[in-house]
Scaffold this motif. Structure first.
Motif, short mmCIF file in Angstrom:
data_model
loop_
_atom_site.label_atom_id
_atom_site.label_comp_id
_atom_site.label_asym_id
_atom_site.label_seq_id
_atom_site.Cartn_x
_atom_site.Cartn_y
_atom_site.Cartn_z
N PHE A 1 0.96 10.52 -3.20
CA PHE A 1 1.35 10.70 -1.97
C PHE A 1 2.29 11.27 -1.35
O PHE A 1 3.28 10.50 -2.00
N ASP A 2 2.10 12.19 -0.40
CA ASP A 2 3.48 12.68 0.08
C ASP A 2 4.32 11.97 0.71
O ASP A 2 5.99 12.65 0.77
N GLU A 3 3.96 11.16 1.79
CA GLU A 3 4.43 10.70 2.86
C GLU A 3 3.50 9.56 3.49
O GLU A 3 2.48 9.48 2.75
N ARG B 1 11.95 0.76 0.03
CA ARG B 1 10.94 0.71 -0.92
C ARG B 1 10.68 2.22 -1.75
O ARG B 1 9.48 2.06 -2.05
N THR B 2 10.83 3.18 -1.17
CA THR B 2 10.24 4.61 -2.07
C THR B 2 11.19 6.05 -2.16
O THR B 2 12.52 5.24 -1.73
N GLU B 3 11.34 5.95 -3.28
CA GLU B 3 12.62 7.02 -3.43
C GLU B 3 12.02 8.29 -2.72
O GLU B 3 12.44 9.43 -3.08
N ARG B 4 10.48 8.71 -3.19
CA ARG B 4 10.84 9.94 -3.31
C ARG B 4 9.81 10.47 -1.69
O ARG B 4 9.28 11.96 -1.52
N MET B 5 8.60 9.04 -1.75
CA MET B 5 8.12 10.13 -0.06
C MET B 5 8.62 10.46 1.73
O MET B 5 9.44 9.69 2.30
N ARG B 6 8.41 10.99 1.91
CA ARG B 6 9.01 11.61 3.14
C ARG B 6 8.03 10.33 4.49
O ARG B 6 7.32 9.71 3.58
N ILE B 7 9.30 9.77 5.51
CA ILE B 7 8.95 8.92 6.34
C ILE B 7 8.32 9.60 8.03
O ILE B 7 9.46 10.05 8.15
N SER C 1 17.62 7.17 4.32
CA SER C 1 16.66 7.12 3.45
C SER C 1 16.70 8.35 1.95
O SER C 1 15.55 9.35 1.95
N GLY C 2 18.06 9.12 2.59
CA GLY C 2 18.58 10.07 2.23
C GLY C 2 17.81 11.72 1.90
O GLY C 2 18.08 12.38 2.30
N GLY C 3 17.55 11.47 3.76
CA GLY C 3 17.07 12.75 4.65
C GLY C 3 15.75 12.92 4.59
O GLY C 3 14.91 14.35 4.11
N ARG C 4 14.67 11.73 4.96
CA ARG C 4 13.12 11.98 4.34
C ARG C 4 12.72 11.38 5.44
O ARG C 4 11.08 11.83 5.48
N GLN D 1 0.71 -1.08 0.05
CA GLN D 1 -0.08 -0.13 -0.05
C GLN D 1 0.92 1.42 0.49
O GLN D 1 0.69 2.14 -0.41
N ILE D 2 2.17 0.89 0.28
CA ILE D 2 2.90 2.80 0.82
C ILE D 2 3.54 2.33 -0.90
O ILE D 2 3.72 4.09 -1.09
N GLY D 3 4.28 1.77 -1.17
CA GLY D 3 4.67 1.71 -2.42
C GLY D 3 3.46 1.86 -3.56
O GLY D 3 3.44 3.02 -4.98
N TYR D 4 2.11 1.95 -3.76
CA TYR D 4 1.21 2.61 -4.68
C TYR D 4 0.64 3.66 -4.05
O TYR D 4 0.55 4.86 -5.09
N ALA D 5 0.69 4.37 -2.88
CA ALA D 5 0.95 5.89 -2.67
C ALA D 5 1.78 6.38 -3.11
O ALA D 5 1.46 7.19 -3.68
N GLU D 6 2.71 5.54 -3.21
CA GLU D 6 4.10 6.92 -3.93
C GLU D 6 3.37 6.92 -4.86
O GLU D 6 4.12 8.03 -5.46
N HIS D 7 2.74 5.70 -6.04
CA HIS D 7 2.87 5.84 -7.21
C HIS D 7 1.63 6.83 -7.67
O HIS D 7 1.45 7.47 -8.58
N LEU D 8 0.77 6.71 -6.58
CA LEU D 8 -0.74 7.63 -6.38
C LEU D 8 -0.36 9.27 -6.49
O LEU D 8 -1.12 9.86 -6.49
#
Length: 372
Positions: A35-37, A64-70, A96-99, A26-33
């Motif tokens: 969602f910011d975080e 598993r994500t590239e853009r979303m903040r955690i 996370s590269g600062g997320r 679901q988190i991976g799909y949220a990033e695809h859709l």
């Protein structure tokens, strides 16, 4: 406006492997859709949640994500040694590269304090929490390798440095979860922002609370447009309200039966937790355990996308809402229903608000106009 998803990860059937797989999917799909975080909650030893180490989950999400903040909503600082907390979440920030967005709280469920071997801390949890937060922030804000010292009533730190250090400087953003005025004062002192939710109060009550806190922070010198109070709201969307109600009725009933059993209550409520007991009692008296009651009081939104858009627009004007966290997987709600709810939100709701600029709450506009 920013949008996120949230997980306590309740698992009524105890199939934890499936629950973790579904959450990560679901988190991976949220990033695809778009969602910011994503925000992850820490809980221990009960049916209420099955994520005892959100730092472990956050590390998995980071890969598993590239853009979303955690986001962490929250790390219970009263349960652990603060140096370990600082190290673990610094590692998440690096991976996370600062997320990382670091949400903190002091815990509220008596059973969790006992499960973690710190039952005697609940009566002094505010003191423990404040010291632990000062230590975490202090460790993070030093230069690499620079020692940190702290001597309080509950913790003593002599010449410790944090390895690794967070990517974000001076520290990752810090959010404090609270429903008590004493913690609002701490938030004002530290310059943090608040995580808020209507779970134990009606939406109008929460709105008044948010506006009052913002008034106090603005009076203390905060920029009214910088106040970011992410609101975590249980939401389920379907094509029709009737379908949404049918989907959500069972999972929400399960959730609220559990949470009200775990909130401090009765004659022996620990000191400083009286507000939790009052809110739980008021919720039950108002019929808050029924889906109709939850919907009418705004504690949850269950319906179609158009109705939710109307509600968010009102919140934006009334409270200055600019950050909504969507709690869509609650009470073991079926995976496919969660995915569809996310899709409807991304398609029909998110585009209406994505470019909305921050606003001052309607009730405060005349008060702050001379200074902004």
């Amino acid at each position: 406006m920013r949008f996120g998803v949230f997980y306590v990860l309740e698992c009524p059937d105890h199939d934890f492997s499936r629950a973790y797989r579904e959450m990560l999917a679901q988190i991976g799909y949220a990033e695809h859709l778009g969602f910011d975080e994503v925000w992850l909650a820490e809980h221990h030893g009960s049916e209420y949640g099955s994520m005892p180490s959100p730092q472990v989950a956050a590390a998995a999400v980071a890969q598993r994500t590239e853009r979303m903040r955690i986001g962490i909503a929250v790390s219970n600082l009263t349960f652990d040694w603060p140096v370990r907390v600082a190290e673990d979440y610094a590692m998440v920030d690096v991976l996370s590269g600062g997320r990382l967005d670091f949400g903190v709280g002091r815990g509220y469920q008596p059973g969790e304090f006992r499960n973690m071997g710190v039952g005697d801390r609940q009566a002094v949890s505010r003191e423990v929490f404040e010291e632990a937060l000062e230590i975490v922030r202090g460790l993070w804000s030093r230069r690499p390798g620079e020692p940190f010292f702290f001597h309080g009533r509950h913790f003593h730190i002599d010449g410790v440095s944090c390895h690794p250090m967070p990517v974000q400087r001076p520290t990752p953003p810090v959010y404090v979860a609270s429903i008590s005025p004493e913690t609002f004062d701490l938030v004002a002192t530290l310059g943090c922002n608040l995580l808020v939710t209507p779970t134990l109060m009606t939406l109008p009550e929460l709105n008044r609370l948010v506006v009052d806190i913002k008034r106090r922070l603005i009076a203390g010198g905060r920029d009214p447009l910088s106040l970011d109070f992410p609101m975590n709201w249980q939401i389920h969307l379907a094509e029709t309200t009737g379908e949404a109600v049918r989907d959500a009725a069972g999972p929400l009933s399960w959730y609220y039966r559990n949470v009200l059993d775990l909130v401090p209550s009765g004659p022996d409520v620990p000191r400083t937790y009286e507000r939790y007991a009052e809110l739980a009692a008021a919720s039950e008296e108002a019929g808050g355990l029924t889906l109709d009651g939850l919907r009418e009081s705004g504690v949850v939104y269950v319906g179609d996308p158009a109705g939710l858009a109307t509600e968010i627009d009102a919140l934006h004007q009334e409270t200055g809402l600019q950050h909504l966290i969507c709690w869509m997987r609650f009470g073991g709600l079926a995976h496919d229903k969660v995915l569809r709810s996310m899709e409807l939100f991304a398609e029909h709701v998110m585009p209406l608000f994505r470019d909305r600029p921050p606003v001052v709450p309607r009730a405060l506009r005349d008060e702050v106009a001379p200074v902004w």
